[in-house]
Design an enzyme around this catalytic site. Structure first.
Site, short mmCIF file in Angstrom:
data_model
loop_
_atom_site.label_atom_id
_atom_site.label_comp_id
_atom_site.label_asym_id
_atom_site.label_seq_id
_atom_site.Cartn_x
_atom_site.Cartn_y
_atom_site.Cartn_z
CE LYS A 162 -3.81 -2.35 2.23
NZ LYS A 162 -4.43 -2.78 3.49
CD GLN A 217 -3.50 -4.36 6.71
OE1 GLN A 217 -3.69 -3.32 6.09
NE2 GLN A 217 -3.54 -5.53 6.15
CG ASP A 229 -10.04 -0.02 4.99
OD1 ASP A 229 -9.71 -0.54 3.91
OD2 ASP A 229 -9.37 -0.12 6.04
N1 LIG Z 1 -8.16 -2.19 7.04
C1 LIG Z 1 -7.87 -3.11 6.11
N2 LIG Z 1 -8.14 -2.86 4.81
C2 LIG Z 1 -7.84 -3.77 3.85
O1 LIG Z 1 -8.11 -3.53 2.65
C3 LIG Z 1 -7.22 -5.00 4.24
C4 LIG Z 1 -6.97 -5.21 5.60
N3 LIG Z 1 -7.32 -4.27 6.52
N4 LIG Z 1 -6.40 -6.36 6.03
C5 LIG Z 1 -5.97 -7.38 5.10
C6 LIG Z 1 -6.78 -7.35 3.83
C7 LIG Z 1 -6.14 -8.07 2.68
N5 LIG Z 1 -5.88 -7.05 1.68
C8 LIG Z 1 -5.20 -7.30 0.49
C9 LIG Z 1 -4.65 -6.30 -0.28
C10 LIG Z 1 -3.92 -6.58 -1.42
C11 LIG Z 1 -3.69 -7.88 -1.82
C12 LIG Z 1 -2.85 -8.16 -3.01
O2 LIG Z 1 -2.35 -7.26 -3.65
N6 LIG Z 1 -2.65 -9.43 -3.34
C13 LIG Z 1 -1.79 -9.85 -4.47
C14 LIG Z 1 -0.71 -10.82 -4.05
C15 LIG Z 1 -0.08 -10.56 -2.73
C16 LIG Z 1 0.79 -11.73 -2.27
O3 LIG Z 1 1.47 -12.34 -3.09
O4 LIG Z 1 0.76 -12.04 -1.06
C17 LIG Z 1 -2.62 -10.58 -5.52
O5 LIG Z 1 -3.68 -11.11 -5.16
O6 LIG Z 1 -2.19 -10.65 -6.65
C18 LIG Z 1 -4.26 -8.89 -1.08
C19 LIG Z 1 -5.00 -8.60 0.05
C20 LIG Z 1 -6.31 -5.85 2.12
N7 LIG Z 1 -6.86 -5.98 3.35
MG LIG Z 2 -10.29 -2.92 1.85
#
Ligand SMILES: Nc1nc(=O)c2c([nH]1)NC[C@@H]1CN(c3ccc(C(=O)N[C@@H](CCC(=O)O)C(=O)O)cc3)C=[N+]21
Ligand SMILES: [Mg+2]
Length: 293
Positions: free
Chosen positions: A56, A100, A123
């Site tokens: 992020k 987070q 969020d």
């Molecule tokens: N307040 C809050 N807001 C959130 O938006 C939030 C959170 N807490 N806690 C955790 C989850 C999870 N999350 C992700 C963000 C990006 C990928 C992402 O970019 N994933 C990549 C791969 C990442 C990897 O390889 O581990 C993909 O799917 O291609 C995944 C999951 C946002 N979250």
């Molecule tokens: Mg989110």
């Protein structure tokens, strides 16, 4: 004969979105005399959370936004975290606040979410924003479901009249996803762990959004031929990232499918930037065309 679904390249779509957001960020900075600012708060050392927070931060900086990172120890008290949220609410350089999740056990997540200024809640988790979404008012929509909707509209155009099945009823994905699809005039079913004969319910769907958190749960023989399948799952199995959809079997039946990784995850981050840019315009009183992003 087996057909093969198109792969919906969320990573490429997100990169395009981020480039567009970077342009609009530069326009905003020229007009407002400052960059949009996102504060990200991480409590504790969960390695997966640390990875997300880092990506992020990187995305923010690449878009030309200011990123304020706050890392607090795992034993931070609820009172201490509430105090930080209060400071960020009052800080004019901070347009968006993201705490987070998950938070350590001594902290009540709902108390923290409720303390964030709804107009900095990028969020979209604050009950005021959930209520705005439910009643059709302008507000912040959670990043993951809004990213899924963008992929669906890019693929399908109008969603009007389509049968959509959302598997999962979380406040973060399932419920807002259902609200968004309802607004797009889909006929929406929300399925969950108590749903009877889930495969039969899913078989009716033109659109399937899987957000249950169970690796490889949705199988190819649940899918109507040609359906569009969005996989929100991020499950770590033997060190590998897998979705809620059994990709191999579903890709033989679906018309289009998002991969994991490279599907919904990158969209979540792009929409976070989008929401932060919108917040900055509102907070600075600078206009942003409704269809700009
Ligand atoms: N307040 C809050 N807001 C959130 O938006 C939030 C959170 N807490 N806690 C955790 C989850 C999870 N999350 C992700 C963000 C990006 C990928 C992402 O970019 N994933 C990549 C791969 C990442 C990897 O390889 O581990 C993909 O799917 O291609 C995944 C999951 C946002 N979250
Ligand atoms: Mg989110």
């Amino acid at each position: 004969m087996t057909s093969t679904a198109s792969i919906i390249d969320g990573k490429a779509f997100a990169l395009g979105l981020r480039a567009r957001i970077a342009e609009l960020t530069a326009d905003f900075a020229a007009e407002a005399g400052r960059a949009p600012g996102l504060a990200v708060v991480l409590v504790g050392e969960d390695p997966a959370s640390a990875v997300y927070v880092r990506s992020k931060h990187k995305a923010c900086v690449e878009a030309g936004m200011a990123s304020f990172e706050h890392r607090l120890p795992a034993d931070t008290s609820q009172v201490e975290l509430l105090a930080l949220v209060g400071t960020l609410n009052a800080d004019d350089a901070v347009d968006g606040i993201l705490v987070q999740l998950p938070l350590p056990a001594q902290i009540d997540e709902n108390r923290i979410i409720a303390a964030i200024d709804p107009d900095k809640d990028v969020d979209g988790f604050h009950p005021v924003n959930a209520g705005r979404l439910a009643t059709g008012l302008d507000g912040f929509v959670p990043c993951t479901p809004l990213g899924c909707l963008m992929l669906l509209k890019n693929r399908l155009g109008s969603l009007s009249g389509l049968d959509a099945v959302v598997i999962g009823r979380s406040n973060i994905v399932g419920k807002p996803m259902a609200a968004l699809l309802t607004k797009e005039s889909c006929t929406v079913t929300v399925a969950h762990s108590r749903t009877r004969d889930l495969p039969a319910v899913v078989r009716r769907a033109d659109i399937v959004v899987a957000a249950v958190g169970r690796a490889d749960m949705v199988k190819g023989d649940w899918i109507k031929p040609g359906a569009t399948v969005i996989d929100v799952g991020i499950n770590r199995v033997d060190g590998k990232l897998v979705g809620d959809v059994d990709f191999a079997s579903v890709a033989r039946v679906a018309g289009a499918i998002t991969p994991v990784p490279g599907g919904v995850g990158p969209m979540t981050i792009a929409v976070l930037l989008r929401n932060t840019l919108v917040a900055a315009h509102r907070n600075a009183g600078v206009a942003l065309a409704p269809d700009a992003i």
